[in-house]
Design a protein around this motif. Structure first.
Motif, short mmCIF file in Angstrom:
data_model
loop_
_atom_site.label_atom_id
_atom_site.label_comp_id
_atom_site.label_asym_id
_atom_site.label_seq_id
_atom_site.Cartn_x
_atom_site.Cartn_y
_atom_site.Cartn_z
N ARG A 250 -24.52 -199.76 -46.54
CA ARG A 250 -23.94 -200.93 -45.87
C ARG A 250 -23.18 -201.80 -46.85
NH1 ARG A 250 -26.52 -204.84 -44.45
NH2 ARG A 250 -28.54 -204.33 -45.32
N ARG B 136 -37.77 -205.11 -45.50
CA ARG B 136 -36.66 -205.81 -44.88
C ARG B 136 -36.27 -207.09 -45.62
NH1 ARG B 136 -33.30 -204.70 -40.38
NH2 ARG B 136 -31.79 -206.35 -40.46
N GLN C 246 -34.14 -206.28 -48.48
CA GLN C 246 -32.80 -205.89 -48.05
C GLN C 246 -31.97 -207.11 -47.68
OE1 GLN C 246 -34.00 -203.31 -44.90
NE2 GLN C 246 -34.98 -201.86 -46.27
N ASP C 247 -32.59 -208.06 -47.00
CA ASP C 247 -31.87 -209.29 -46.66
C ASP C 247 -31.49 -210.07 -47.92
OD1 ASP C 247 -32.05 -208.75 -43.97
OD2 ASP C 247 -33.80 -210.00 -43.62
N ASP D 205 -28.43 -208.52 -49.42
CA ASP D 205 -27.23 -208.95 -48.69
C ASP D 205 -26.72 -210.29 -49.21
OD1 ASP D 205 -26.84 -206.80 -47.02
OD2 ASP D 205 -27.92 -207.65 -45.33
N ASP E 266 -29.24 -199.27 -46.85
CA ASP E 266 -28.81 -200.63 -47.20
C ASP E 266 -27.74 -200.62 -48.28
OD1 ASP E 266 -30.52 -202.80 -45.72
OD2 ASP E 266 -31.86 -201.16 -46.19
#
Length: 589
Positions: free
Chosen positions: A383, A344, A347-348, A351, A380
């Motif tokens: 997105r 995670r 993934q952040d 972003d 991801d």
């Protein structure tokens, strides 16, 4: 208070109180580490943007906090039809691509669109092999990846012959080149273990070693080492000086911060593929060093010995991302959208990095999902594609060991992702498997924008000085709208192509030219709806009476460069053209 002397009831109350306090504190303070760069901030001067990029994590406190339900969703993420990025004030909607089949339509290849044949690293010096690939009609260009050490063998002295040779091949076929230069992951011989030149390490740059899927040992520089970044920045500046004005370059990869030209900082190789990514992420975060987890061991070394953290990686990639737009002001760039770390936090980080690059540079930075091995969606990456569809072009890069049985799924996924280009290994391009051929043809027919001029109505005659009433009907068979970049400070903002009508006399000389933006801008043309509008064109008062031929074209507003489209106005199958003959008009007094 000595907890050993407390009663059972007191212990229970204290533990319950501590847990609730921790949960409340976490709920109130938790927020995704998204970028604080808004649309307005992206247009600020370079000094302000650089200062914001180098701020420490403590400044993230100004970001909007998530509510308690968002805190719960973090631990139980469920794909929804909409993903709201409140920090960027944008709703990310799931895209449902509806392919349209038009009788006789064939894929249109414009400069930024198409299939690109990947040249294996051991074939880059083989001009005959590259020529064979570039000559294939379904291919719009080549994709190469070169190790830094093969170009700059000694500091400041570069040998660009391999790049020049590839450019000569694509130029011969009027196609383009995607190029990446790597600093880790390609080279592993008895004499060299790194893509980075030896003289860089001799200057004091720190490094780590790891083994790839085949057991070969590689040496990777510590990507955020200041000496390394200074040497790399100098090299990219020289690369830009030589190639920034070359029209046969499709895009340059933003590399130098990860493995094999990607964003991945810690290599994700087969030595630990028996474990799932979440387990690997947990071990990496904890610094686990079990024999089964090479990933955990590398993470441990990088965290403990080289001060790696998620915040540090975000700022590192922002810095790397800024190097390339300074060197390449004209040639587009492309950026890998795989997370720098598994889990995670990675993934952040992705972003925030993509937020920064796209909101600051816009369509100057294409987004590429690299290392695709099957037809499964990366949640991801999906997105990120959905989020930035209105801003820039997107693409795929397939692995050499891509599972050919997944080609059909890949074609479906490519439509939903709205990609404009796809880098394909020779093994896939040359496959004789009927399902693979069908899948590649399906992908190619919907790459980017695939525009058809279906109908244009103009009167057969008109009077001098009177307006000319025209109506237009177009279709887009592609998976995304037609975006033309318009430079605003450092950022390329998507604009619309213009529709041009020309009247030519009997000798072919243009006597009247009119161009306008469609009622619905071309970047909003979607695949499942015909685009129709009417336009009143003002005719000049000085035109001589007579018969004139009428021609239609689509062009970029600033450069006036024409793009290819399918002309379905005439009888028969649609033909790829730069301009379409619409017939003639009689001008009278």
């Amino acid at each position: 208070m000595n907890i050993a002397k407390q009663t059972t009831s007191q212990k229970s109350k204290l533990l319950k109180k501590s847990f609730l306090g921790y949960l409340l504190m976490a709920t109130l303070s938790f927020s995704y580490p998204l970028s604080s760069f808004s649309q307005d901030e992206a247009d600020k001067d370079d000094t302000q943007a650089k200062s914001a990029a180098q701020s420490d994590s403590s400044k993230d406190e100004g970001l909007k906090k998530n509510k308690a339900k968002e805190f719960i969703k973090y631990f139980n993420p469920i794909p929804e039809k909409n993903y709201t990025n409140e920090s960027q004030d944008r709703v990310i909607k799931k895209k449902k691509f509806k392919p349209i089949a038009y009788p006789g339509a064939k894929p249109v290849q414009n400069t930024e669109l198409g299939l690109f044949a990947i040249v294996p690293d051991d074939k880059i010096s083989d001009s005959a092999f590259m020529d064979e690939l570039a000559a294939r009609p379904e291919v719009n260009g080549l994709s190469i990846m070169l190790p830094w050490r093969s170009i700059e063998k000694s500091e400041g002295e570069c040998d660009f012959s391999a790049i020049d040779q590839a450019l000569e091949v694509v130029k011969k076929h009027n196609k383009t080149l995607i190029m990446r230069v790597t600093t880790c992951g390609l080279v592993s011989t008895n004499d060299a273990k790194s893509d980075t030149p030896d003289w860089v390490f001799q200057a004091g740059v720190k490094s780590i070693t790891y083994k790839d899927r085949e057991g070969k040992e590689h040496q990777a520089p510590i990507f955020w080492d200041t000496t390394y970044m200074a040497k790399w920045s100098n090299f990219i500046s020289g690369l830009g000086e030589k190639y920034d004005d070359n029209k046969y370059i499709h895009s340059i990869g933003i590399t130098g911060g990860g493995v094999l030209g990607s964003t991945l900082v810690v290599p994700d190789f087969a030595v630990f593929e028996d474990q799932d990514s979440e387990t690997l992420a947990q071990e990496g975060a904890a610094g686990a060093t079990s024999p089964k987890s090479a990933y955990g061991e590398l993470c441990s070394i990088l965290r403990k010995e080289h001060k790696m953290s998620e915040r540090q990686l975000v700022e590192h990639w922002k810095y790397v991302g800024d190097i390339f737009p300074k060197a390449f002001k004209n040639v587009p760039l492309n950026f890998d959208i795989n997370p720098p770390l598994l889990g995670r936090k990675g993934q952040d980080a992705l972003d925030e990095i993509t937020d920064y690059l796209v909101y600051r540079y816009g369509q100057r930075v294409y987004l590429t999902r690299q290392n695709i091995k099957n037809g499964k969606h990366g949640f991801d990456q999906y997105r990120v594609f959905l989020k930035f569809h209105p801003d820039t072009l997107t693409g795929y890069r397939l692995r050499p060991d891509f599972d050919l049985a997944e080609a059909g799924k890949l074609a479906h996924m490519a439509g939903e992702d709205g990609i404009s280009f796809c880098e394909v290994p020779p093994e896939v391009l040359k496959s004789e498997d009927a399902s693979v051929k069908t899948a590649l043809a399906e992908i190619q027919s919907h790459l980017g924008y695939q525009i058809i001029s279906k109908e244009v109505k103009i009167p057969n005659n008109a009077k001098v000085g009177e307006p000319l009433n025209a109506s237009f009907t177009f279709l887009n068979l592609g998976a995304t709208g037609a975006m033309v970049p318009s430079r605003h400070n450092d950022k390329d903002v998507p604009a619309s192509y213009k529709i041009q009508l020309e009247l030519r006399n009997e000798s072919g000389k243009v006597v009247f030219r009119s161009h306008h933006t469609p009622l619905i801008p071309t970047y909003d043309w979607v695949s499942d709806k015909p685009i129709t509008w009417e336009k009143q064109l003002k005719m000049p008062d000085h035109m001589k009476p007579g018969k004139y031929s009428v021609y239609l074209s689509l062009l970029e507003p600033e450069s006036k460069k024409h793009i290819r489209f399918l002309n379905a106005i005439a009888q028969g199958e649609p033909k790829t053209e730069l301009e379409a003959a619409l017939g003639s008009i009689e001008i009278t007094n």
